[in-house]
Design an enzyme around this catalytic site. Sequence first.
Site, PDB file in Angstrom:
ATOM      1  N   ASP A  10     -11.375  14.743   7.485  1.00 33.98           N
ATOM      2  CA  ASP A  10     -11.639  14.510   6.062  1.00 33.98           C
ATOM      3  C   ASP A  10     -13.114  14.739   5.691  1.00 33.98           C
ATOM      4  OD1 ASP A  10      -8.998  13.923   5.652  1.00 33.98           O
ATOM      5  OD2 ASP A  10      -9.245  11.758   5.698  1.00 33.98           O
TER       6      ASP A  10
ATOM      7  N   ARG B 252       2.171  19.810   7.225  1.00 33.87           N
ATOM      8  CA  ARG B 252       2.325  18.360   7.139  1.00 33.87           C
ATOM      9  C   ARG B 252       3.780  17.923   7.382  1.00 33.87           C
ATOM     10  NH1 ARG B 252      -1.827  15.537   3.047  1.00 33.87           N
ATOM     11  NH2 ARG B 252      -2.018  14.133   4.814  1.00 33.87           N
TER      12      ARG B 252
ATOM     13  N   LYS C 229      -9.273   4.019   0.591  1.00 37.44           N
ATOM     14  CA  LYS C 229      -7.957   4.425   0.072  1.00 37.44           C
ATOM     15  C   LYS C 229      -6.893   4.325   1.164  1.00 37.44           C
ATOM     16  CE  LYS C 229      -7.054   9.060  -0.083  1.00 37.44           C
ATOM     17  NZ  LYS C 229      -5.833   9.480   0.603  1.00 37.44           N
ATOM     18  N   ASN C 230      -7.195   4.909   2.334  1.00 36.63           N
ATOM     19  CA  ASN C 230      -6.165   5.008   3.365  1.00 36.63           C
ATOM     20  C   ASN C 230      -5.906   3.695   4.096  1.00 36.63           C
ATOM     21  OD1 ASN C 230      -5.605   7.598   2.656  1.00 36.63           O
ATOM     22  ND2 ASN C 230      -6.876   8.535   4.246  1.00 36.63           N
TER      23      ASN C 230
END
Length: 433
Positions: A321, A132, A32-33
């Site tokens: 993660d 964030r 995904k990233n």
Amino acid sequence: MEPVAKTEERFVIGGLAGARTLRGSIPVRGAKNAALKALAATLLFKDTVTLANVPDIEDIARANELLRELGVKVTRLGAHAYACTPPASQASALPPAIANKFRASIVFSGPLLARTGRVSFPHPGGCLLGARPIDLFLNGFAKMGATVGEKDGVYEIVAPKGGLTGATIFFKNPSVTATETLILAAILARGTTVLKNAAREPEISALADFLNACGAKISGVGTGEITIKGGKLLSAKKKFVTPPDRIEAGSFLILAALAGKDVTITECEPAHLLAPIEHLRDAGVSIETGKKTIRVMGASPKSPYAACDIKTSEYPGFPTDLQAPMTVFLTQAAGNSRVFETIFEGRFRYLDALEKMGAKIETCDPHRIIVSGPSLLSGRTLESPDLRAGLAYIIAALVATGESVIHNVYTIDRGYERIEERLQAIGAEIKRI
Ligand code: EPU
């Protein structure tokens, strides 16, 4: 048609009560990233870019919506492939309704600013892991000569006449998305940009290798100092092939250790998982790595794994993660394990539910916990708090006794492609209702 979010869906999981029965092979999808950043990079091209091995997940659907809003023609070529054709003139505003939904939306700001001379965007969305902030992006744009403003929650960035100028930028933290965003902005800047204390994640290398093959001049990727010589729009001389998702592979590795008899994880890159593999081996997990495979043979549940300490850090350290899935692993390991989350201050929100399942966890401060194991987990109703913790709940539910129901499946679908089908194929009892 892009998939539609179905928030009411849930997973019903039959726990194995600690038995290690899963067997067979489980493929890993594209990262995904990595794919999200390659989609953002298509904004720097003068011709059609093709992307392969793109995972079929919600965040990719959102990124494609964003590109379409900006005027890019996005064509689906197959289950995992897309073609992106830039328009004659691009819009410069990232629509808040879409950008609010995923953190990687901010990466689109770099190429848009460089190409159109201005960009506006809201504070990006994404998983709730703490504050964030986006100061590194804003400071970087300012260093490149842009004017940075904010009104009613929307950032307005305007490049100087003649475009962005190369600059030396030091990151106080090595941020993944800030590194990627400023690489993309610097490709069209005048002069040379140097990023110091840059992030080194393999997804950044995959992006830079692709961009270099298409005319960019980026060097030093994979080290803490990246140099980008500014130039012209890129031309699609190469297809972007998304590398395997190391977080998905690492989660399967943990699941296989806890609930597998003999599981082979395929289509993965073991070299990207050295820290998790070393920790799991230290705890007693039997792991064999091949070129693109990892085989895990679950030990007898009668001799539990050993406790071990983990400290998350930037690549190549232990990935944040994988912190939640690893904590589930540690609930099944004998002794006290310390978990130190150094990247995000809000990444332990999943612990309450894990404790209600029977895990013994002491919270020392917002960054540190002690897990005492092994504990018998029992199934219950859970609400997935975010993508990675959602998968950790699936693992916990498969290890537990009895049935568990996981709500808020959308957060899991954001990053994992039809996870239940792949888990069913190795013998897991999991249904989407
Ligand atoms: N930070 C700042 N200022 C900024 C940006 C970041 O202080 O302007 C701080 C953060 O608060 C954090 C540290 O820098 O303490 C590192 O965060 P980073 O910016 O690297 O995180 P990110 O780029 O927002 C990406 C991944 C995350 C992954 C982290 C860390 C994407 C889209 N997201 O986030 O992935 O956890 O790097 O590896 O690439 C996920 O996929 O579920 C996910 C959360």
